[in-house]
Design a protein around this motif. Structure first.
Motif, short mmCIF file in Angstrom:
data_model
loop_
_atom_site.label_atom_id
_atom_site.label_comp_id
_atom_site.label_asym_id
_atom_site.label_seq_id
_atom_site.Cartn_x
_atom_site.Cartn_y
_atom_site.Cartn_z
N LEU A 68 12.04 17.85 36.45
CA LEU A 68 11.81 17.27 37.78
C LEU A 68 11.96 18.35 38.84
CD1 LEU A 68 13.67 13.82 37.62
CD2 LEU A 68 11.19 14.20 37.66
N LEU A 86 9.03 20.86 38.54
CA LEU A 86 7.78 20.30 39.03
C LEU A 86 7.67 20.38 40.54
CD1 LEU A 86 7.03 17.16 36.84
CD2 LEU A 86 5.41 18.94 37.47
N ALA A 87 8.80 20.25 41.23
CA ALA A 87 8.79 20.36 42.69
C ALA A 87 8.26 21.73 43.11
CB ALA A 87 10.19 20.13 43.25
N SER A 139 4.31 22.08 41.61
CA SER A 139 3.29 21.27 42.29
C SER A 139 2.93 21.81 43.66
CB SER A 139 3.77 19.82 42.41
OG SER A 139 4.95 19.74 43.21
N LYS A 192 1.89 21.88 34.03
CA LYS A 192 2.26 20.77 34.92
C LYS A 192 1.99 19.42 34.27
CE LYS A 192 0.10 22.07 38.75
NZ LYS A 192 -0.35 22.09 40.15
N ILE A 210 4.78 16.61 33.58
CA ILE A 210 4.63 15.24 34.09
C ILE A 210 4.71 14.24 32.95
CG2 ILE A 210 3.00 13.62 35.15
CD1 ILE A 210 2.01 16.00 36.88
N ASP A 223 11.32 14.19 45.87
CA ASP A 223 10.54 15.40 46.13
C ASP A 223 9.19 15.37 45.42
OD1 ASP A 223 10.80 17.56 47.80
OD2 ASP A 223 11.57 18.91 46.27
N LEU A 224 8.95 14.32 44.60
CA LEU A 224 7.73 14.28 43.79
C LEU A 224 6.86 13.06 44.05
CD1 LEU A 224 9.28 15.46 40.40
CD2 LEU A 224 7.78 16.80 41.88
#
Length: 482
Positions: free
Chosen positions: A174, A177-178, A181, A193, A197, A224-225
């Motif tokens: 998580l 990914l922030a 992305s 990515k 996910i 944040d996602l």
């Protein structure tokens, strides 16, 4: 002669772990070729044999399967010793390992999962900690890809052996990914990515009861996602349809708010090398002598492009995972608040600065003296106080941001957040972190509007929805719960 595991510069001494494994291999090399001895080794012989086999697996790729079969034949402790040696290599040597050895480490990890080895959870955590946030180098993205692939392909086995590893993976990816992305138009990242996910959504949808163990920081990371469609749907269910998670006992988001996140999760986003340097800085360096150490740390870990997001994780580590002893607190050792102030000043991007402030103040919003640790909220308080009056802007921006969070983070739970923040101030005084809040309320340099709002909050009124003009822009960074 066996190959070295790692690259050693001319001015460096060899790592004791590397030396120890190579020494065992050289001593026992004749015994590592079939046919293998059928005698039962003594404890000392067993230790040497495990070291020799590990070195052989990592350096003799063409004999790796033979070495592993040898290990299967002699193992007497559920592979616990062997796994601990692999973890030691990963923690101490990973950055300097030659590329073929890094590949072999991943292969060994898969083998240990397949045999449900003792300590495999801790081993995977070692790999997760070697993934550096904000690092888009080929080597770092390769490690991201390999570990998330392991978590997906070995899902059933991991779920049977140690489901908590899924929460460690979830927290890590998580957070990654922030960063990933935000970087657009990078073909190398697209496949990674999507895997990240897929893994995170699978954990959230299929094992939400385990996810609850993460606690309130799960909300911070998910927030944040929400710009990603898959996570927007998860967010909507979390806020409006908690029953969709099909988790008995979970009915509202406040249950996550009320669960303090273990410091083990904060450690996941700090490499062992970063942790060593930060703990040294906060344990041995005197206030006033820290500049060269801070400059070295920034050059080593923060100066590469996109590395600034690491500051969020470092501040969370300082607040939640590094709690100095009373002896250190009462000494002239560099205090945590001073390091946080330096890190805040190191932020150049507005969204990073906002997320750093959130990391610093997050536990204030849910503070419960019965379950929370006052050391988590102490750095922010002392940074506000010791910035008066010379660095009044720091005090202003932290108080403004705290009130912004109270008003806007979750309007449905605002009343409870007012109580928690008010309780934070009260407990900090009661426990002697500061003598009195008069240092803020009576400070001539402090904004009258902030003093008024602080007074109302402390009296329990909470104040109106006052959002200072200086931080209106920060609202764009947050997607408040509605």
């Amino acid at each position: 002669m066996p190959l070295n595991l790692s690259r050693i510069a001319s001015h460096e001494v060899e790592n004791p772990t590397d030396l120890s494994l190579r020494g065992a291999f050289e001593l026992l090399e004749p015994k590592l070729r079939p046919p293998f001895a059928l005698t039962i080794p003594t404890p000392q012989e067993y230790l040497l044999l495990n070291k020799a086999i590990l070195h052989g697996v990592l350096c003799e790729t063409h004999f790796a399967k033979t070495h592993i079969k040898h290990l299967h034949a002699i193992v007497t402790d559920g592979y616990g010793l062997f796994v601990s040696l692999v973890a030691k290599v990963t923690n101490e040597l990973y950055v300097k390992l030659v590329e073929p050895v890094k590949c072999q480490l991943i292969w060994v990890a898969k083998e240990m999962i397949d045999v449900q080895a003792v300590g495999v959870h801790d081993l995977l955590v070692c790999f997760l900690r070697q993934i550096v946030g904000g690092d888009f180098s080929d080597g770092n993205l390769w490690l991201c890809f390999e570990i998330v692939s392991i978590l997906l392909t070995k899902w059933d086995c991991l779920l049977e052996v140690e489901p908590m590893i899924l929460t460690s993976g979830l927290y890590t990816y998580l957070r990654l990914l922030a960063d990933h992305s935000r970087l657009l138009s990078n073909p190398k990242l697209e496949a990674l990515k999507q895997l990240e996910i897929d893994f995170c959504i699978k954990v959230l949808r299929e094992q939400f009861s385990v996810c609850l163990k993460i606690g309130r920081d799960l909300v911070r990371l998910l927030q944040d996602l929400v710009h990603l469609p898959n996570f927007r749907a998860v967010w909507k269910d979390l806020v409006l349809n908690p029953g969709n998670f099909k988790t008995p006992g979970f009915s509202k988001i406040s249950q996550l708010y009320n669960t303090r996140t273990s410091s083990q999760y904060s450690l996941l986003r700090i490499t062992p090398e970063m942790e060593t340097q930060l703990r040294f800085l906060l344990t041995y360096v005197k206030l006033g002598s820290q500049k060269r150490y801070q400059a070295w740390f920034a050059k080593k870990f923060l100066c590469e492009p996109n590395r600034e997001t690491l500051i969020v994780d470092i501040v969370r580590f300082i607040c939640c995972a590094h709690h100095p002893t009373n002896e250190i607190i009462q000494s002239d050792i560099l205090p945590r608040w001073a390091v946080v102030g330096w890190l805040l000043n190191h932020c150049t991007k507005n969204y990073v600065q906002a997320n750093v402030k959130l990391a610093l103040l997050y536990d204030w919003l849910f503070f419960d003296e019965r379950v929370d640790n006052i050391m988590n909220i102490e750095p922010a308080m002392l940074l506000m106080v010791y910035s008066l009056p010379r660095y009044i802007d720091v005090t202003h921006t932290l108080l403004e941001f705290l009130f912004l969070l109270v008003d806007s983070y979750d309007v449905e739970h605002k009343d409870n957040m007012v109580k928690c923040v008010s309780s934070s101030f009260s407990v900090l005084v009661k426990k002697g972190v500061i003598r009195s809040l008069d240092v803020l309320t009576s400070c001539d340099a402090l904004s009258p509007l902030l003093k008024e709002r602080l007074g109302k909050l402390l009296s329990g009124a909470g104040g109106k929805n006052y959002i200072p003009w200086g931080v209106v822009g920060a609202l764009k960074t947050y997607r408040c719960i509605v």
